[in-house]
Design a protein around this motif. Structure first.
Motif, PDB file in Angstrom:
ATOM      1  N   ASN A 149       0.806  -1.223   0.000  1.00 49.59           N
ATOM      2  CA  ASN A 149       0.000   0.000   0.000  1.00 49.59           C
ATOM      3  C   ASN A 149       0.838   1.272   0.000  1.00 49.59           C
ATOM      4  O   ASN A 149       0.301   2.381   0.122  1.00 49.59           O
ATOM      5  CB  ASN A 149      -0.942   0.009   1.210  1.00 49.59           C
ATOM      6  CG  ASN A 149      -2.035  -1.046   1.100  1.00 49.59           C
ATOM      7  OD1 ASN A 149      -2.389  -1.469  -0.002  1.00 49.59           O
ATOM      8  ND2 ASN A 149      -2.576  -1.470   2.227  1.00 49.59           N
ATOM      9  N   GLY A 150       2.145   1.126  -0.120  1.00 47.53           N
ATOM     10  CA  GLY A 150       3.024   2.282  -0.212  1.00 47.53           C
ATOM     11  C   GLY A 150       3.348   2.954   1.104  1.00 47.53           C
ATOM     12  O   GLY A 150       3.954   4.039   1.121  1.00 47.53           O
ATOM     13  N   VAL A 151       2.972   2.321   2.222  1.00 51.23           N
ATOM     14  CA  VAL A 151       3.221   2.929   3.528  1.00 51.23           C
ATOM     15  C   VAL A 151       4.724   3.024   3.798  1.00 51.23           C
ATOM     16  O   VAL A 151       5.219   4.044   4.298  1.00 51.23           O
ATOM     17  CB  VAL A 151       2.526   2.137   4.647  1.00 51.23           C
ATOM     18  CG1 VAL A 151       2.902   2.690   6.017  1.00 51.23           C
ATOM     19  CG2 VAL A 151       1.016   2.176   4.455  1.00 51.23           C
ATOM     20  N   LYS A 152       5.452   1.969   3.459  1.00 53.83           N
ATOM     21  CA  LYS A 152       6.903   1.981   3.682  1.00 53.83           C
ATOM     22  C   LYS A 152       7.553   3.153   2.953  1.00 53.83           C
ATOM     23  O   LYS A 152       8.404   3.856   3.512  1.00 53.83           O
ATOM     24  CB  LYS A 152       7.515   0.663   3.218  1.00 53.83           C
ATOM     25  CG  LYS A 152       9.023   0.601   3.355  1.00 53.83           C
ATOM     26  CD  LYS A 152       9.571  -0.743   2.873  1.00 53.83           C
ATOM     27  CE  LYS A 152      11.087  -0.771   2.916  1.00 53.83           C
ATOM     28  NZ  LYS A 152      11.624  -2.081   2.466  1.00 53.83           N
ATOM     29  N   ASP A 153       7.152   3.399   1.722  1.00 55.67           N
ATOM     30  CA  ASP A 153       7.725   4.506   0.951  1.00 55.67           C
ATOM     31  C   ASP A 153       7.365   5.858   1.566  1.00 55.67           C
ATOM     32  O   ASP A 153       8.186   6.783   1.585  1.00 55.67           O
ATOM     33  CB  ASP A 153       7.234   4.445  -0.496  1.00 55.67           C
ATOM     34  CG  ASP A 153       7.750   3.219  -1.239  1.00 55.67           C
ATOM     35  OD1 ASP A 153       8.807   2.694  -0.844  1.00 55.67           O
ATOM     36  OD2 ASP A 153       7.091   2.781  -2.197  1.00 55.67           O
ATOM     37  N   ARG A 154       6.140   5.977   2.087  1.00 56.66           N
ATOM     38  CA  ARG A 154       5.733   7.235   2.715  1.00 56.66           C
ATOM     39  C   ARG A 154       6.532   7.489   3.988  1.00 56.66           C
ATOM     40  O   ARG A 154       6.940   8.624   4.270  1.00 56.66           O
ATOM     41  CB  ARG A 154       4.237   7.200   3.030  1.00 56.66           C
ATOM     42  CG  ARG A 154       3.344   7.261   1.798  1.00 56.66           C
ATOM     43  CD  ARG A 154       1.871   7.268   2.159  1.00 56.66           C
ATOM     44  NE  ARG A 154       1.488   8.483   2.869  1.00 56.66           N
ATOM     45  CZ  ARG A 154       0.251   8.746   3.262  1.00 56.66           C
ATOM     46  NH1 ARG A 154      -0.714   7.857   3.020  1.00 56.66           N
ATOM     47  NH2 ARG A 154      -0.031   9.869   3.892  1.00 56.66           N
ATOM     48  N   VAL A 155       6.766   6.423   4.747  1.00 58.48           N
ATOM     49  CA  VAL A 155       7.572   6.545   5.960  1.00 58.48           C
ATOM     50  C   VAL A 155       8.977   7.014   5.616  1.00 58.48           C
ATOM     51  O   VAL A 155       9.539   7.912   6.263  1.00 58.48           O
ATOM     52  CB  VAL A 155       7.614   5.195   6.707  1.00 58.48           C
ATOM     53  CG1 VAL A 155       8.677   5.210   7.808  1.00 58.48           C
ATOM     54  CG2 VAL A 155       6.247   4.865   7.298  1.00 58.48           C
ATOM     55  N   TRP A 156       9.531   6.426   4.567  1.00 52.22           N
ATOM     56  CA  TRP A 156      10.911   6.756   4.204  1.00 52.22           C
ATOM     57  C   TRP A 156      11.025   8.202   3.706  1.00 52.22           C
ATOM     58  O   TRP A 156      11.958   8.920   4.060  1.00 52.22           O
ATOM     59  CB  TRP A 156      11.413   5.785   3.137  1.00 52.22           C
ATOM     60  CG  TRP A 156      12.872   5.907   2.919  1.00 52.22           C
ATOM     61  CD1 TRP A 156      13.508   6.355   1.801  1.00 52.22           C
ATOM     62  CD2 TRP A 156      13.895   5.621   3.867  1.00 52.22           C
ATOM     63  NE1 TRP A 156      14.867   6.359   2.002  1.00 52.22           N
ATOM     64  CE2 TRP A 156      15.123   5.911   3.256  1.00 52.22           C
ATOM     65  CE3 TRP A 156      13.879   5.139   5.173  1.00 52.22           C
ATOM     66  CZ2 TRP A 156      16.328   5.732   3.919  1.00 52.22           C
ATOM     67  CZ3 TRP A 156      15.079   4.971   5.835  1.00 52.22           C
ATOM     68  CH2 TRP A 156      16.280   5.267   5.209  1.00 52.22           C
ATOM     69  N   LYS A 157      10.060   8.622   2.888  1.00 57.70           N
ATOM     70  CA  LYS A 157      10.081   9.995   2.395  1.00 57.70           C
ATOM     71  C   LYS A 157       9.983  10.978   3.551  1.00 57.70           C
ATOM     72  O   LYS A 157      10.699  11.995   3.592  1.00 57.70           O
ATOM     73  CB  LYS A 157       8.927  10.217   1.409  1.00 57.70           C
ATOM     74  CG  LYS A 157       8.875  11.621   0.835  1.00 57.70           C
ATOM     75  CD  LYS A 157       7.699  11.788  -0.118  1.00 57.70           C
ATOM     76  CE  LYS A 157       7.646  13.224  -0.648  1.00 57.70           C
ATOM     77  NZ  LYS A 157       6.480  13.426  -1.566  1.00 57.70           N
ATOM     78  N   HIS A 158       9.103  10.698   4.508  1.00 54.13           N
ATOM     79  CA  HIS A 158       8.940  11.583   5.666  1.00 54.13           C
ATOM     80  C   HIS A 158      10.220  11.641   6.491  1.00 54.13           C
ATOM     81  O   HIS A 158      10.626  12.705   6.954  1.00 54.13           O
ATOM     82  CB  HIS A 158       7.778  11.084   6.525  1.00 54.13           C
ATOM     83  CG  HIS A 158       7.580  11.892   7.778  1.00 54.13           C
ATOM     84  ND1 HIS A 158       6.975  13.132   7.786  1.00 54.13           N
ATOM     85  CD2 HIS A 158       7.931  11.638   9.075  1.00 54.13           C
ATOM     86  CE1 HIS A 158       6.960  13.610   9.016  1.00 54.13           C
ATOM     87  NE2 HIS A 158       7.523  12.727   9.822  1.00 54.13           N
ATOM     88  N   ALA A 159      10.865  10.486   6.683  1.00 52.64           N
ATOM     89  CA  ALA A 159      12.105  10.449   7.463  1.00 52.64           C
ATOM     90  C   ALA A 159      13.181  11.314   6.817  1.00 52.64           C
ATOM     91  O   ALA A 159      13.888  12.072   7.502  1.00 52.64           O
ATOM     92  CB  ALA A 159      12.590   9.010   7.600  1.00 52.64           C
ATOM     93  N   GLU A 160      13.304  11.228   5.505  1.00 51.18           N
ATOM     94  CA  GLU A 160      14.303  12.043   4.807  1.00 51.18           C
ATOM     95  C   GLU A 160      13.988  13.534   4.950  1.00 51.18           C
ATOM     96  O   GLU A 160      14.900  14.349   5.114  1.00 51.18           O
ATOM     97  CB  GLU A 160      14.371  11.636   3.336  1.00 51.18           C
ATOM     98  CG  GLU A 160      14.991  10.260   3.117  1.00 51.18           C
ATOM     99  CD  GLU A 160      15.344  10.018   1.668  1.00 51.18           C
ATOM    100  OE1 GLU A 160      14.518  10.373   0.802  1.00 51.18           O
ATOM    101  OE2 GLU A 160      16.436   9.478   1.403  1.00 51.18           O
ATOM    102  N   GLU A 161      12.712  13.875   4.890  1.00 45.44           N
ATOM    103  CA  GLU A 161      12.322  15.285   5.066  1.00 45.44           C
ATOM    104  C   GLU A 161      12.686  15.780   6.461  1.00 45.44           C
ATOM    105  O   GLU A 161      13.154  16.927   6.623  1.00 45.44           O
ATOM    106  CB  GLU A 161      10.814  15.429   4.827  1.00 45.44           C
ATOM    107  CG  GLU A 161      10.409  15.229   3.369  1.00 45.44           C
ATOM    108  CD  GLU A 161       8.903  15.170   3.196  1.00 45.44           C
ATOM    109  OE1 GLU A 161       8.195  15.079   4.230  1.00 45.44           O
ATOM    110  OE2 GLU A 161       8.434  15.209   2.038  1.00 45.44           O
ATOM    111  N   GLN A 162      12.500  14.953   7.472  1.00 38.83           N
ATOM    112  CA  GLN A 162      12.846  15.347   8.832  1.00 38.83           C
ATOM    113  C   GLN A 162      14.361  15.484   9.001  1.00 38.83           C
ATOM    114  O   GLN A 162      14.827  16.402   9.695  1.00 38.83           O
ATOM    115  CB  GLN A 162      12.293  14.329   9.836  1.00 38.83           C
ATOM    116  CG  GLN A 162      10.787  14.370  10.003  1.00 38.83           C
ATOM    117  CD  GLN A 162      10.335  15.611  10.761  1.00 38.83           C
ATOM    118  OE1 GLN A 162      10.672  16.739  10.415  1.00 38.83           O
ATOM    119  NE2 GLN A 162       9.578  15.400  11.834  1.00 38.83           N
ATOM    120  N   LEU A 163      15.121  14.599   8.382  1.00 37.67           N
ATOM    121  CA  LEU A 163      16.586  14.709   8.473  1.00 37.67           C
ATOM    122  C   LEU A 163      17.066  15.994   7.812  1.00 37.67           C
ATOM    123  O   LEU A 163      17.975  16.662   8.311  1.00 37.67           O
ATOM    124  CB  LEU A 163      17.243  13.488   7.823  1.00 37.67           C
ATOM    125  CG  LEU A 163      17.063  12.165   8.555  1.00 37.67           C
ATOM    126  CD1 LEU A 163      17.670  11.028   7.749  1.00 37.67           C
ATOM    127  CD2 LEU A 163      17.684  12.208   9.944  1.00 37.67           C
TER     128      LEU A 163
END
Length: 344
Positions: A320-334
Motif C-alpha cells: 500500500n506504499g506505507v513503507k515509501d511514505r515513511v521513508w520519504k517523511h524520514a528524509e524530510e525530517q533529516l
C-alpha cells in the motif's frame, strides 16, 4: 535435519563458546544505549567471549559508563572499552558521536542499538517526540552514518536493534512521528514497524550487511525511567511481578550476543563475511519478508522468527506504499534538522 524454531539456551551457550575459534581477535563493536539493561548485559557478554575486543559504548550517564568500563575490564583485561557520553535524543549529537567514531575507527564489525524510553509525551529541542527521536531516528542515523565502516568488516558485519521486532503493527500515516499519540502501548506497533522498515531500507542499500530487530521479552531494564503516570505504573508492576517473569541477566546477555554473532542471522549476501557457524539442527532464520536468509530478521527472546501475522501486516503496508511514505517523511525530517538526509 529439521531446523529449530526456538533456540535453546544450551545451544546459545555452545555457539558463544566458539566465538574465540570462529571469529578473529580484535573485533570492533559500537554499543549505543548500553549503560543499563539489555545493552549493558550484551556488552558484558561480548567482553567475556571476544578475544582482544575493542568496544565503544554510548549513553547518558558518565557514572554508569565508568562503572561498566571497569566491570568489562575485569571480564576481559585484554579488551579495550571506551565510554562516550551523549544525549542521544538529539540527532545533531548523534552525528557528533558518529564523527568521532569515524575519526578513530577504520572498521566496525558490530553495531548494537538499544537506546529508548517508554514515553510519548516529552518533545526534544529538535521538535520530535522523545521516544521516536531515540528509538527510530537516532537508531537509523547511527546505522546510516556507520554503514560504510560496517561494510569494510570481514567479520559479523551486523546491525542489531533491540526493541520489539515481531510486534510490528499498523502505521498511522496521518501521524508518522506520533505527535498526537498519548499511549505508549498503542504507539508501540507503529514505532516498531517504522524501525523494521528503516532496517529494510538500509539492507536494500547494503545487502552484504545483516540487520536484526528483536523482541527481548521480559527483562529488567531502565526503559520506564521517566516519571510519567504510565511509567510509574510499569515500574510498580515490574517491582512486584518482575522476579517471577524476568529472564536472568546473564542469559539475556548471552542470547543477545548470539543474535550478534551467529550465522543464523546472515546477510543476504554473506560472501566474505565470517560469523559463528551454525549449531547442529539450527538453520538460517526467516526474514521480515517471510524469506529464509533475506538479511533482515525479527526474532523473539528465544530466537524464533516473527509470526506469519506480523509478516502479513508488513507485507500489506509495503504493497500500500506505507513503507515509501515513511521513508520519504524520514528524509524530510533529516533535512529539516540536519540540513541533509545523507550520511555524514
Amino acid at each position: 535435519m529439521k531446523a529449530l524454531n526456538m533456540v535453546s539456551y544450551p545451544l546459545v551457550q555452545s555457539s558463544n563458546a566458539r566465538i574465540p575459534s570462529c571469529l578473529p581477535a580484535g573485533l570492533v563493536a559500537v554499543f549505543v544505549g548500553a549503560t543499563s539493561g539489555i545493552g549493558e548485559y550484551t556488552l558484558k557478554a561480548f567482553a567475556k567471549h571476544a578475544v582482544y575486543p575493542r568496544a565503544y559504548f554510548v549513553g547518558r550517564s558518565r557514572k554508569a559508563g565508568a562503572r561498566i568500563e571497569a566491570e568489562c575490564k575485569v571480564l576481559n583485561p585484554e579488551g579495550d572499552f571506551t565510554f562516550i557520553q551523549s544525549e542521544l535524543s538529539e540527532l545533531k549529537k548523534v552525528d557528533d558521536v558518529c564523527r568521532r567514531l569515524k575519526e578513530e575507527l577504520t572498521v566496525v564489525d558490530l553495531l548494537w542499538l538499544s537506546q529508548g524510553v517508554f514515553s510519548v509525551i516529552k518533545t526534544t529541542d529538535e521538535d520530535l517526540p522523545y521516544a521516536i527521536a531515540l528509538a527510530y531516528y537516532g537508531r537509523y542515523r547511527f546505522a546510516q552514518n556507520l554503514l560504510p565502516l560496517i561494510q569494510k568488516s570481514s567479520s559479523l558485519r551486523r546491525v542489531v536493534s533491540c526493541l520489539a521486532g515481531g510486534k510490528d503493527g499498523p502505521i498511522n500515516t496521518e501521524d508518522l512521528d506520533l505527535k498526537l499519540a498519548r499511549s505508549p502501548l498503542k504507539a508501540r506497533g507503529h514505532l516498531v514497524s517504522m524501525i523494521t522498515f528503516s532496517l529494510e531500507q538500509l539492507a536494500k542499500q547494503a545487502p552484504d550487511v545483516s540487520f536484526v530487530h528483536n523482541f527481548p521479552g521480559p527483562v529488567r531494564t531502565n526503559i520506564a525511567r521517566d516519571n510519567t503516570a504510565i511509567n510509574i505504573v510499569v515500574r510498580s508492576l515490574s517491582f512486584f511481578m518482575g522476579p517471577f517473569v524476568y529472564m536472568a541477566e546473564a542469559e539475556c546477555g548471552e542470547r543477545h550476543l548470539f543474535l550478534c554473532t551467529s550465522a543464523r542471522y546472515a546477510a543476504k549476501n554473506q560472501t566474505g563475511v565470517t560469523c559463528v557457524a551454525l549449531e547442529k539442527g539450527v538453520e538460517v532464520a526467516r526474514g521480515s519478508d517471510g524469506q529464509i536468509g533475506s538479511g533482515v530478521y525479527l526474532p523473539d527472546q528465544y530466537g524464533e522468527s516473527a509470526p506469519a501475522s506480523c509478516e502479513a501486516i508488513l507485507k500489506e503496508m509495503r504493497e500500500n506504499g506505507v513503507k515509501d511514505r515513511v521513508w520519504k517523511h524520514a528524509e524530510e525530517q533529516l533535512v529539516r534538522i540536519l540540513g541533509s538526509a545523507n550520511a555524514i
